[in-house]
Write an enzyme that holds these catalytic residues in place. Structure first.
Site, mmCIF file in Angstrom:
data_model
loop_
_atom_site.group_PDB
_atom_site.id
_atom_site.type_symbol
_atom_site.label_atom_id
_atom_site.label_comp_id
_atom_site.label_asym_id
_atom_site.label_seq_id
_atom_site.Cartn_x
_atom_site.Cartn_y
_atom_site.Cartn_z
ATOM 1 N N SER A 82 43.603 31.402 26.152
ATOM 2 C CA SER A 82 43.267 32.353 24.940
ATOM 3 C C SER A 82 44.463 33.502 24.862
ATOM 4 O O SER A 82 44.567 33.903 24.029
ATOM 5 C CB SER A 82 41.763 32.905 25.162
ATOM 6 N N HIS A 83 45.134 33.713 26.092
ATOM 7 C CA HIS A 83 46.123 34.597 26.009
ATOM 8 C C HIS A 83 47.482 33.978 26.209
ATOM 9 O O HIS A 83 48.299 34.723 26.489
ATOM 10 C CB HIS A 83 45.818 35.675 27.024
ATOM 11 N N SER A 125 47.441 41.350 24.729
ATOM 12 C CA SER A 125 47.418 40.751 25.987
ATOM 13 C C SER A 125 46.197 41.043 26.940
ATOM 14 O O SER A 125 45.337 42.292 26.439
ATOM 15 C CB SER A 125 48.489 41.205 26.985
ATOM 16 N N LEU A 131 44.442 42.397 30.494
ATOM 17 C CA LEU A 131 44.566 43.468 31.255
ATOM 18 C C LEU A 131 44.846 43.184 32.882
ATOM 19 O O LEU A 131 45.474 43.946 33.551
ATOM 20 C CB LEU A 131 43.515 44.664 31.371
ATOM 21 N N PHE A 178 37.249 41.977 32.017
ATOM 22 C CA PHE A 178 36.300 41.278 31.264
ATOM 23 C C PHE A 178 36.324 42.299 29.900
ATOM 24 O O PHE A 178 36.360 43.288 30.156
ATOM 25 C CB PHE A 178 34.970 41.033 31.947
ATOM 26 N N GLU A 206 34.277 33.883 20.477
ATOM 27 C CA GLU A 206 33.278 32.542 20.751
ATOM 28 C C GLU A 206 32.460 32.465 19.745
ATOM 29 O O GLU A 206 31.958 31.393 19.510
ATOM 30 C CB GLU A 206 32.727 32.904 22.169
ATOM 31 N N PRO A 257 35.660 36.791 41.255
ATOM 32 C CA PRO A 257 36.263 36.658 39.799
ATOM 33 C C PRO A 257 37.982 36.369 40.197
ATOM 34 O O PRO A 257 38.444 36.598 40.909
ATOM 35 C CB PRO A 257 36.200 38.100 39.247
ATOM 36 N N ARG A 282 41.329 31.167 37.804
ATOM 37 C CA ARG A 282 42.583 31.347 37.247
ATOM 38 C C ARG A 282 43.878 31.091 38.469
ATOM 39 O O ARG A 282 44.886 30.681 38.070
ATOM 40 C CB ARG A 282 42.787 32.903 36.706
#
Lengths: 344, 344
Positions: free
Chosen positions: B47-48, B122, B124, B179, B188, B306, B310
């Site tokens: 998404s980025h 963008s 963070l 987030f 979404e 978290p 990624r």
């Protein structure tokens, strides 16, 4: 609850202070604790008011807090000011650090106060409110003891890890929030367990790490963070910043050391102070005035600002006194007369 | 999605950079944007990634970002460093401020970077990851544009206001979360509206401020914050600290100025940097080692950290390249050849 007796804020303060002096706390500790407990009762924050006195005294009787602590300020001129709380309750340590923190934030724009080795029984809003009273914004956090499972986990590891924030307002009460990063306080589950009532979903896990709506099962299992994995991440951040980063205990460390949830835990605390005028310098608009536009937009659509109820209770208490019931008055009387012997 | 083509991270970077140069961005802007978009695609944060190129170019075509912005560093030696982004995208401004921010955090223990007048498209996590790579902890936040109602409210006022935090780790990837403080991203809800599917409860209000599970109604109403009144309070704090305090736009101001949700908004950003070694100085234990004990306890009970997904995608991309589908390659090709004309 029966009959209520109205007591002035000052009168309640005198009663509470005499209890802590009688119990053996030095004047610095007794004075600071008294102001915090009295302020909570004044603000209708019953869970942190007179109700906390017994827990403080039990923590003293168990040898888990130093009644004669002398907090020490350690300031090397950086953006980080430290107070070694010397094993006393946190309020005296904060009182010692506050002027240095505020002055440093005004000088540098931003500063932090680290409190180490303090015993915690209080909320964090007194800290951030003290900063807003000096025209600063404040962000405070601390661990607790391990009662909360991380999102996706099964066992207690994190604390209820409160997060508090305050923003100064030229008129009226500051914008202040202060909440646990768990879905609820453990006390709320205890109340439902006693009433034999079920828990809402999302509050707790049982001892095997499965979601439960059984209050007793939740008490022997783990609380859940608020807001799913996001709240869990914020709670973990608090363990990192206000536990390991400041060289103090995490929630698990604190519980390991104390061995019980029935006394106040010892750990550290982190408070950040921001100077809005320094941060906004050279930019258009007055930050305090612009914040009011935001607050008006929140209130204008029927939402509330956090702390509104507490500030309304404060205004009532200051005008009319604090309403105490017979049990509360009897407790205050017993602790004043008998000291720690009243713990039974 | 059909056939995938493997492209190396470096090769994708060359393609993206040539697009931004062709579109008229100066080398400083193009280079910084390229690294951020390429990093997102590398990390599987679709998404980025490449998906964002078109939005960046549309924002340029609409005159809402300066292609020739020259960020300026303003540093008066305090704990607050400022970069005037000059109306460019945020990454070049952050790149300029990062060394000064890191050096100041090492010197003072704590420092802040304020970015003003930057256009934001963008995530963070690049900011906080850049700090962790220097051994610092980082906390970043910014407003967005008004799409979220405060808890208890009825109309859009707050933004999706992201909050990101990073903690350095000696080995492997940092602890990083990033987030939105809304229950979900607006995208979404758009996806569910297109699929004609209902929303889960707690995501959105309709235009009259009533809770809705109708996706179209949610799009013409407001998103809700994550975590009820607690998430709402955190989102409001972000408006205050990273909007009004830094003398920059709130989410409502940003939307008022831009007039659309289809282009990237302009506002500010606030990044705090903490030096764990300075904060822990004189205290027992190494903060980085102690943090690992916490992470092991989280992972050991089956929860995740978290960013894990990624970082796994990053390792795959670096070893095997990035898998792009035919549409993505066609888009990259078209923008390279035609520049802004490809927007149609």
């Amino acid at each position: 609850m029966g009959e209520k007796t109205m007591v002035s804020v000052a009168e309640l303060g005198r009663m509470v202070e005499s209890i802590f002096m009688r119990a053996g706390f030095n004047a610095q500790q007794a004075d600071a604790i008294t102001r915090i407990i009295t302020a909570a009762e004044r603000d209708g924050a019953k869970s942190h008011g007179v109700y906390r006195i017994e827990g403080c005294l039990r923590t003293l009787a168990a040898g888990k807090v130093s009644p004669d602590a002398r907090p020490e300020l350690i300031d090397e001129g950086s953006a980080v000011i430290r107070v070694a709380a010397d094993g006393g309750f946190s309020p005296a340590a904060f009182d010692l650090g506050l002027p240095a923190l505020a002055a440093r934030a005004e000088k540098l724009g931003l500063a932090a106060l680290v409190i180490n080795d303090c015993v915690h029984y209080s909320a964090l809003w007194p800290e951030v409110e003290a900063l807003t009273a000096r025209g600063l914004a404040g962000l405070a956090m601390c661990p607790s003891y391990a009662t909360v499972a991380p999102a996706g986990g099964a066992q207690p590891l994190l604390g209820t890890n409160p997060l508090a924030f305050g923003w100064p307002r030229a008129e009226g009460a500051a914008y202040v929030f202060d909440f646990a990063t768990s879905a609820v306080a453990r006390g709320e589950i205890e109340l439902l367990a006693r009433a034999n009532e079920p828990l809402p979903e999302g509050w707790a896990l049982d001892a095997d790490g499965r979601a439960t709506t059984d209050a007793e099962a939740g008490l022997s299992g783990a609380l859940l963070p608020f807001g799913g994995h996001k709240g869990s991440a914020i709670s973990t951040m608090i363990e990192l910043l206000a536990g390991v980063m400041i060289g103090d205990l995490t929630s698990r460390d604190a519980l390991d050391e104390l061995g019980t949830l029935s006394l106040a835990p010892k750990h550290g605390e982190l408070i950040l102070a921001f100077s809005p005028s320094r941060f906004a310098a050279g930019r258009p608009g007055d930050p305090l005035a612009r914040a009011e536009v935001l607050f008006e937009a929140i209130l204008g659509q029927g939402a509330r600002l956090p702390g509104q109820r507490r500030f309304a209770a404060r205004a009532r208490s200051e005008a009319e006194g604090i309403a105490l019931d017979a049990d509360e008055l009897a407790l205050l009387d017993r602790f004043q007369r008998e000291g720690l012997a009243a713990l039974g």
